[in-house]
Design an enzyme around this catalytic site. Structure first.
Site, short mmCIF file in Angstrom:
data_model
loop_
_atom_site.label_atom_id
_atom_site.label_comp_id
_atom_site.label_asym_id
_atom_site.label_seq_id
_atom_site.Cartn_x
_atom_site.Cartn_y
_atom_site.Cartn_z
N ARG A 125 44.87 -1.65 46.61
CA ARG A 125 43.94 -2.75 46.43
C ARG A 125 43.89 -3.22 44.98
NH1 ARG A 125 43.10 -4.49 50.65
NH2 ARG A 125 41.63 -3.08 51.66
N HIS A 178 37.86 -9.54 52.06
CA HIS A 178 36.63 -8.87 51.66
C HIS A 178 35.72 -9.86 50.94
CE1 HIS A 178 39.66 -5.71 52.08
NE2 HIS A 178 38.65 -4.89 52.34
N LYS A 203 41.38 -7.74 59.59
CA LYS A 203 40.28 -6.99 58.97
C LYS A 203 39.42 -7.95 58.15
CE LYS A 203 38.82 -3.50 55.68
NZ LYS A 203 39.18 -2.65 54.51
N SER A 229 14.44 10.33 62.03
CA SER A 229 14.42 9.94 63.44
C SER A 229 15.82 9.84 64.07
CB SER A 229 13.65 8.64 63.62
OG SER A 229 12.29 8.82 63.30
N LYS A 232 4.42 -1.93 61.17
CA LYS A 232 3.68 -1.62 62.40
C LYS A 232 2.76 -2.77 62.84
CE LYS A 232 3.94 3.34 61.70
NZ LYS A 232 3.31 4.64 61.92
N ASP A 292 1.08 6.98 67.46
CA ASP A 292 0.84 7.69 66.19
C ASP A 292 -0.41 8.54 66.26
OD1 ASP A 292 2.99 6.97 64.61
OD2 ASP A 292 2.03 5.19 63.78
#
Length: 532
Positions: A85, A144, A171, A268, A315, A353
């Site tokens: 590259r 890119h 790509k 999570s 939330k 919660d």
């Protein structure tokens, strides 16, 4: 522009336990200053489960093309993709262009499986090739963009330009300024008529690297080590395989995730994906760095995007985006879970919660005080101080009120504290007043803000001196597990309850909501213990 549901041909392969795997390859970038170091990295790439290696020869010092390429190709334990590259495309090479292209032609001649050439010089490169090139070698033509992700129309034009060069594989790598940018790349990927690598760089582009396996990407990149990456936002091979179960993702895989900002600290994905895997549930759970909830939900409106957990600071904004809201969540005015109902696609919001947190606090009190009648909460009659008036603060204030506690809300802005306190028959304080508030001993303290979260782990809102007036302190922050607040509370003689307890208690409920199956509770606790 929204992401609709697509089906696409995927070649299924068997994986170890008899399950099907997708055809998306894991490519491991090899970046080292010597050939010997590269060979060591290649062997590691095979050990950790990579399918091929991208040999970044622009990182080599004293590169001798024929000698070095011959060794790297002959001794490589995996198929090889050679990339040289130049700086003008984000690489390390700053020398003569004709010598660079000559080295890539030589790699093909010596038996490389793939070479990568940039679109800007692709026509010149193809014109310089001899009439016959090795039958199995493939040429990737790449583009890119380190600044943004263009429109679908511009991306489509870019694909057409790359195809016109004679590329075997297209790509395109762009940069995510917002998580919705990934959808444009998915749109292009599922419609591509040729093998395609389509990735979006940066933390907001992580989902493109994992869902490449859902939308038919030819390969995705996984680094050997965290932080040692060839492009921004690259996960490790270990993360792709062990956290995100990449081999099991396919066109029908349902997408779930946790919506927040920041989100990289979240445990999570570890817990949900381990659960999905253990129950053979065809789902993937992602960390979703979302700036605007409404834009995210509008963009990813396909039924395949099936449900979300919500964390700080979204939330309350998540609640506003629901088509229907569970009565408890409506009372709290915040959600921590959203399900796309399969029958009609409507978004339904819930809040678990308070269940998870209150259960953890009650367990802590019962363990220290001895048994109390099941009909009466150990919180009943106690002063219950909630720091923060956001989504989690509302949930905890509501939960304390439901259990008969006397709720006090402390917040940076008094008006927000007063608004919440009025809804639960409580008292309001500013944070500045908190350290001097101790009308009685044995109070309960709950922190629902992000103060103390990594990386600012030495921050706290309550002085150690003030903590001696509390019998129990709970912190919703779980990264780190032992926050400064909890450490100083313990030193002051209080019972402490970790944020991980709230996490697992509400997680059990959400997993059952997402999958329709009982949560593997013991497995989840074991995975969490190994990662906190």
């Amino acid at each position: 522009m929204t992401l609709e549901s697509f089906s696409m041909p995927i070649t299924d392969l068997q994986i170890g336990d008899g399950a099907q795997r997708n055809s998306t390859l894991i490519c491991v970038p090899i970046m080292a200053e010597s050939v010997d170091q590269m060979l060591v990295q290649m062997r590691k790439a095979k050990e950790v489960g990579g399918d091929l290696v991208e040999v970044r020869v622009d990182f080599l010092k004293n590169f001798v093309p024929r000698q070095d390429l011959d060794i790297l190709i002959k001794q490589a334990p995996l198929p090889t993709l050679f990339t040289f590259r130049p700086r003008w495309e984000g690489g390390q090479y700053d020398g003569d262009e004709s010598k660079r292209q000559e080295a890539l032609r030589l790699a093909l001649e010596l038996g490389a499986d793939y070479v990568d050439i940039e679109l800007k010089v692709a026509h010149d490169f193809f014109n310089s090739l001899p009439g016959e090139r090795p039958e199995n070698a493939k040429i990737i033509v790449s583009s890119h963009n380190y600044e943004s992700t263009p429109s679908v129309e511009e991306l489509g034009d870019l694909v057409a330009r790359i195809q016109a060069t004679g590329a075997d594989i297209v790509k395109i790598a762009t940069t995510a300024l917002d998580i919705i940018d990934n959808a444009r790349m998915f749109q292009i990927l599922v419609h591509s008529q040729v093998p395609m690598i389509a990735l979006v760089m940066g933390e907001r582009g992580l989902m493109s690297r994992i869902l490449a396996a859902k939308f038919g990407g030819y390969l995705t990149f996984g680094s050997l080590e965290a932080g040692v990456v060839s492009a921004p936002g690259q996960p490790t091979v270990k993360e792709l395989l062990d956290i995100y179960n990449l081999r099991r993702i396919g066109p029908d895989t349902k997408v779930y995730g946790v919506i927040g900002n920041p989100i990289s600290h979240s445990k999570s994905p570890l817990l949900y994906n381990a659960s999905f895997r253990s129950t053979s549930f065809n789902g993937i759970y992602l960390p979703l760095l979302v700036d605007n909830v409404s834009n995210f939900l509008t963009t990813y409106s396909s039924p395949d995007f099936a449900g979300y957990s919500y964390t700080i600071p979204h939330k309350e904004s998540g609640l506003k985006c629901c088509d229907e809201v569970d009565p408890i969540a409506k009372g709290i005015e915040a959600i921590n879970c959203m399900i796309r109902r399969p029958t009609d696609g409507k978004l339904v919001g819930y809040n678990f919660d308070y269940i998870g947190a209150i259960a953890a606090i009650e367990e802590g009190l019962r363990a220290s005080n001895g048994a109390t009648p099941e009909s009466r909460s150990p919180l009943a009659g106690k002063i219950f101080v909630v720091i923060g008036a956001g989504g989690a603060g509302k949930a905890l204030a509501y939960g304390g009120y439901e259990k008969g506690a006397r709720v006090v809300v402390a917040n940076r802005t008094y008006d927000k504290a007063a608004e919440l306190a009025s809804k639960v028959g409580g008292q309001a304080l500013t944070l500045a007043e908190l350290n001097d508030f101790h009308p009685e001993e044995g109070m309960i303290l709950v922190n629902t803000t992000s103060v103390g979260m990594e990386p600012k782990i030495e921050e706290t809102l309550v002085s150690k001196e003030a903590l001696k007036h509390y019998s129990l302190v709970f912190d919703t922050v779980y990264a780190p597990k032992l926050t400064r607040l909890l450490r100083e509370a313990h030193e002051s003689g209080a019972i402490i309850v970790y944020g991980t307890e709230m996490l697992v208690n509400q997680l059990f409920i959400q997993i059952e909501m997402f999958t329709g199956m009982p949560a593997p509770k013991q497995l989840i606790r074991e995975v969490l213990a190994r990662n906190t």
